[in-house]
Design an enzyme around this catalytic site. Structure first.
Site, PDB file in Angstrom:
ATOM      1  N   ASP A  10       0.741  -1.178   0.185  1.00 25.47           N
ATOM      2  CA  ASP A  10       0.056  -0.061   0.002  1.00 25.47           C
ATOM      3  C   ASP A  10       0.794   1.038   0.101  1.00 25.47           C
ATOM      4  O   ASP A  10       1.766   1.254   0.880  1.00 25.47           O
ATOM      5  CB  ASP A  10      -0.972  -0.056   1.262  1.00 25.47           C
ATOM      6  CG  ASP A  10      -1.995   1.268   1.308  1.00 25.47           C
ATOM      7  OD1 ASP A  10      -3.059   0.974   1.305  1.00 25.47           O
ATOM      8  OD2 ASP A  10      -1.595   2.183   1.167  1.00 25.47           O
ATOM      9  N   ASP A 110      -3.737   2.508  -5.522  1.00 32.42           N
ATOM     10  CA  ASP A 110      -2.470   2.525  -4.668  1.00 32.42           C
ATOM     11  C   ASP A 110      -2.223   1.164  -3.807  1.00 32.42           C
ATOM     12  O   ASP A 110      -1.349   1.166  -2.845  1.00 32.42           O
ATOM     13  CB  ASP A 110      -2.394   3.643  -3.663  1.00 32.42           C
ATOM     14  CG  ASP A 110      -2.796   3.419  -2.323  1.00 32.42           C
ATOM     15  OD1 ASP A 110      -3.923   2.625  -2.172  1.00 32.42           O
ATOM     16  OD2 ASP A 110      -2.472   4.029  -1.288  1.00 32.42           O
ATOM     17  N   GLU A 111      -2.946   0.173  -4.065  1.00 36.34           N
ATOM     18  CA  GLU A 111      -2.704  -1.266  -3.287  1.00 36.34           C
ATOM     19  C   GLU A 111      -2.705  -2.257  -4.139  1.00 36.34           C
ATOM     20  O   GLU A 111      -3.368  -2.247  -5.498  1.00 36.34           O
ATOM     21  CB  GLU A 111      -4.078  -1.501  -2.472  1.00 36.34           C
ATOM     22  CG  GLU A 111      -3.831  -0.735  -1.146  1.00 36.34           C
ATOM     23  CD  GLU A 111      -5.297  -0.908  -0.322  1.00 36.34           C
ATOM     24  OE1 GLU A 111      -5.542  -2.149  -0.280  1.00 36.34           O
ATOM     25  OE2 GLU A 111      -5.685  -0.072   0.043  1.00 36.34           O
TER      26      GLU A 111
HETATM   27  N1  DCP Z   1      -8.554   8.913  -1.123  1.00 33.11           N
HETATM   28  C1  DCP Z   1      -9.354   9.854  -1.198  1.00 33.11           C
HETATM   29  N2  DCP Z   1     -10.521   9.906  -0.414  1.00 33.11           N
HETATM   30  C2  DCP Z   1     -10.235   9.334   0.600  1.00 33.11           C
HETATM   31  C3  DCP Z   1      -9.388   8.226   1.007  1.00 33.11           C
HETATM   32  C4  DCP Z   1      -8.345   8.154   0.145  1.00 33.11           C
HETATM   33  O1  DCP Z   1      -9.475  10.377  -2.274  1.00 33.11           O
HETATM   34  N3  DCP Z   1     -11.451   9.463   1.584  1.00 33.11           N
HETATM   35  C5  DCP Z   1      -7.222   8.610  -2.248  1.00 33.11           C
HETATM   36  C6  DCP Z   1      -6.254   9.537  -1.819  1.00 33.11           C
HETATM   37  C7  DCP Z   1      -5.132   8.609  -1.318  1.00 33.11           C
HETATM   38  C8  DCP Z   1      -5.618   7.414  -2.028  1.00 33.11           C
HETATM   39  O2  DCP Z   1      -7.099   7.537  -2.308  1.00 33.11           O
HETATM   40  O3  DCP Z   1      -3.756   8.958  -1.649  1.00 33.11           O
HETATM   41  C9  DCP Z   1      -5.127   6.114  -1.313  1.00 33.11           C
HETATM   42  O4  DCP Z   1      -6.070   5.920  -0.161  1.00 33.11           O
HETATM   43  P1  DCP Z   1      -5.321   5.158   1.126  1.00 33.11           P
HETATM   44  O5  DCP Z   1      -6.652   4.889   2.104  1.00 33.11           O
HETATM   45  O6  DCP Z   1      -4.438   4.162   0.807  1.00 33.11           O
HETATM   46  O7  DCP Z   1      -4.477   6.605   1.857  1.00 33.11           O
HETATM   47  P2  DCP Z   1      -3.205   7.205   1.517  1.00 33.11           P
HETATM   48  O8  DCP Z   1      -2.368   6.383   0.706  1.00 33.11           O
HETATM   49  O9  DCP Z   1      -3.179   8.633   1.396  1.00 33.11           O
HETATM   50  O10 DCP Z   1      -2.536   7.200   3.048  1.00 33.11           O
HETATM   51  P3  DCP Z   1      -1.906   5.916   3.927  1.00 33.11           P
HETATM   52  O11 DCP Z   1      -0.307   6.254   3.944  1.00 33.11           O
HETATM   53  O12 DCP Z   1      -2.436   5.846   5.113  1.00 33.11           O
HETATM   54  O13 DCP Z   1      -2.066   4.632   2.956  1.00 33.11           O
HETATM   55 CA    CA Z   2      -1.949   4.203   0.846  1.00 31.44          CA
HETATM   56 CA    CA Z   3      -4.832   2.158   0.019  1.00 29.87          CA
END
Ligand code: DCP
Ligand code: CA
Ligand code: CA
Length: 365
Positions: A10, A110-111
């Site tokens: 992730d 992203d996963e």
């Molecule tokens: N995303 C979004 N709205 C949300 C959650 C996520 O637009 N409510 C988008 C932005 C994030 C991407 O999806 O960058 C991936 O979500 P993740 O939950 O994996 O969160 P992040 O990658 O941002 O952070 P982490 O480091 O906790 O994985």
């Molecule tokens: Ca992420």
């Molecule tokens: Ca994710």
């Protein structure tokens, strides 16, 4: 039977990390990526934020004005979502990850789940070494960090991955699953949201361990058969779901903005030829053939047109791809009198046999 070795990767604070990659001067500052609704300059929600912004309490989903307030007086940066760019980075990363897996399943932007069982011959130590090698390669080639969970199945790999972020790596061997899950709050399980965890708390279920020890009949009475049995199994860390190639990962695409708006075939083809090379290079790395070709054009008036075709025979040839794209481009231009602003090329892979094979494996174990 040998335990599976399943890895979840992730990407860390993904959209914000992409922005840091594009503009390294952002590093160290709180960075917030906003989905602006457009109603007023400030309206919209936080898509994600980097870890510096998170220390001020900024979270995904929070209204932007609230994030602004939390960061008031700090040297922070707010940027709008640029999904096309994040997708380009994601495509590059997924291609690298894929190279490490027996079976690869991308989930969202992203996963991805990787089944490594064969590759590491069931060894969790070897899987950990693979995870570390992936981190080194991805940092060198793309320059981003991600977090890794390694476990006997997808359910536990996901929870393991969440355990240490950013740039984490958590290994849960089969014998560690029970002690690892026991102590965690029940809402760490996929499918246990606020409402469900409140209902569980009323039943005296607070940790995943409580869930594992709870009478399965009662769970079924309270949550219904499907969910009740799922919670019972999940509480004990059981999950048989296979890692499976997903449809989404079976296409490769690239998109670019033209140097100037145009409806001149030869001029636009200069750009699509480059996109074809990029797409075909990715394809060759995977050792696959394509049988569908599509183009998408964003016109000067912001409308979108697309054309696609299916080949009689799958091909790996760059020439076939270029010529097919030129043909589609001609058809697309014939259908409009507007100039093209942005142009994209997409190919879909031919892998019928493999698909059928995976499906059979998942049915018959
Ligand atoms: N995303 C979004 N709205 C949300 C959650 C996520 O637009 N409510 C988008 C932005 C994030 C991407 O999806 O960058 C991936 O979500 P993740 O939950 O994996 O969160 P992040 O990658 O941002 O952070 P982490 O480091 O906790 O994985
Ligand atoms: Ca992420
Ligand atoms: Ca994710």
């Amino acid at each position: 039977m040998q335990s599976r070795v399943v890895m979840l990767v992730d990407l860390d604070y993904f959209f914000a990390q992409c922005e840091e990659l594009r503009n390294p001067s952002l590093r160290g500052k709180p960075v917030v990526i906003g989905m602006y609704s457009g109603r007023t300059a400030e309206s919209g929600a936080v898509s994600t934020a980097n870890y510096a912004a998170r220390t001020f309490g900024v979270k995904s989903g929070m209204p932007l004005f609230q994030a602004k307030r939390k960061l008031e007086g700090h040297d922070s940066v707010f940027l709008p979502v640029d999904y096309d760019y994040y997708e380009q980075i994601s495509d590059k990363l997924m291609l690298i990850f894929r190279g490490y897996a027996d079976v690869f399943e991308q989930v969202g932007i992203d996963e991805a789940y990787l089944d490594l069982t064969k590759r590491v011959n069931g060894s969790y130590d070897e899987a950990k070494a693979v995870g570390l090698r992936m981190k080194t390669e991805v940092m060198a080639q793309v320059g981003v960090t991600f977090s890794v969970g390694i476990a006997p199945n997808k359910l536990v790999a996901k929870i393991a991955c969440d355990e240490q972020k950013p740039d984490g790596l958590t290994v849960i061997k089969p014998s560690d699953v029970k002690p690892f899950l026991e102590r965690l709050p029940a809402d760490r399980l996929l499918g246990v949201g606020k409402k469900t965890s409140a209902r569980m708390a009323k039943l005296g279920i607070n940790t995943i361990g409580d869930l594992a020890n709870f009478d399965v009949q009662r769970l079924v009475e309270v949550f219904g058969k499907t969910l009740g049995i799922y919670f019972h199994n999940a509480g004990s860390g059981r999950d048989e779901t296979p890692v499976q190639e997903s449809g989404e990962a079976e296409s490769i695409s690239r998109i670019a903005t033209l140097k100037q708006n145009s409806r001149d075939l030869a001029f636009i083809a200069e750009t699509t030829d480059v996109l074809c090379v990029e797409v075909q290079t990715d394809l060759a790395k995977r050792g696959l053939a394509f049988n569908q070709v599509g183009i998408v054009a964003f016109l000067e008036d912001l409308t979108v047109r697309s054309r696609s075709t299916t080949l009689d025979n799958p091909s790996e040839s760059l020439n076939v791809l270029r010529e097919t794209v030129r043909g589609l481009l001609q058809r697309l231009l014939d259908g409009t009198d507007r100039n093209v602003r942005r142009i994209g090329v997409k190919i879909s892979m031919f892998r019928e046999e493999e698909k059928v094979q995976t499906r059979l494996e998942s049915y018959f174990g």
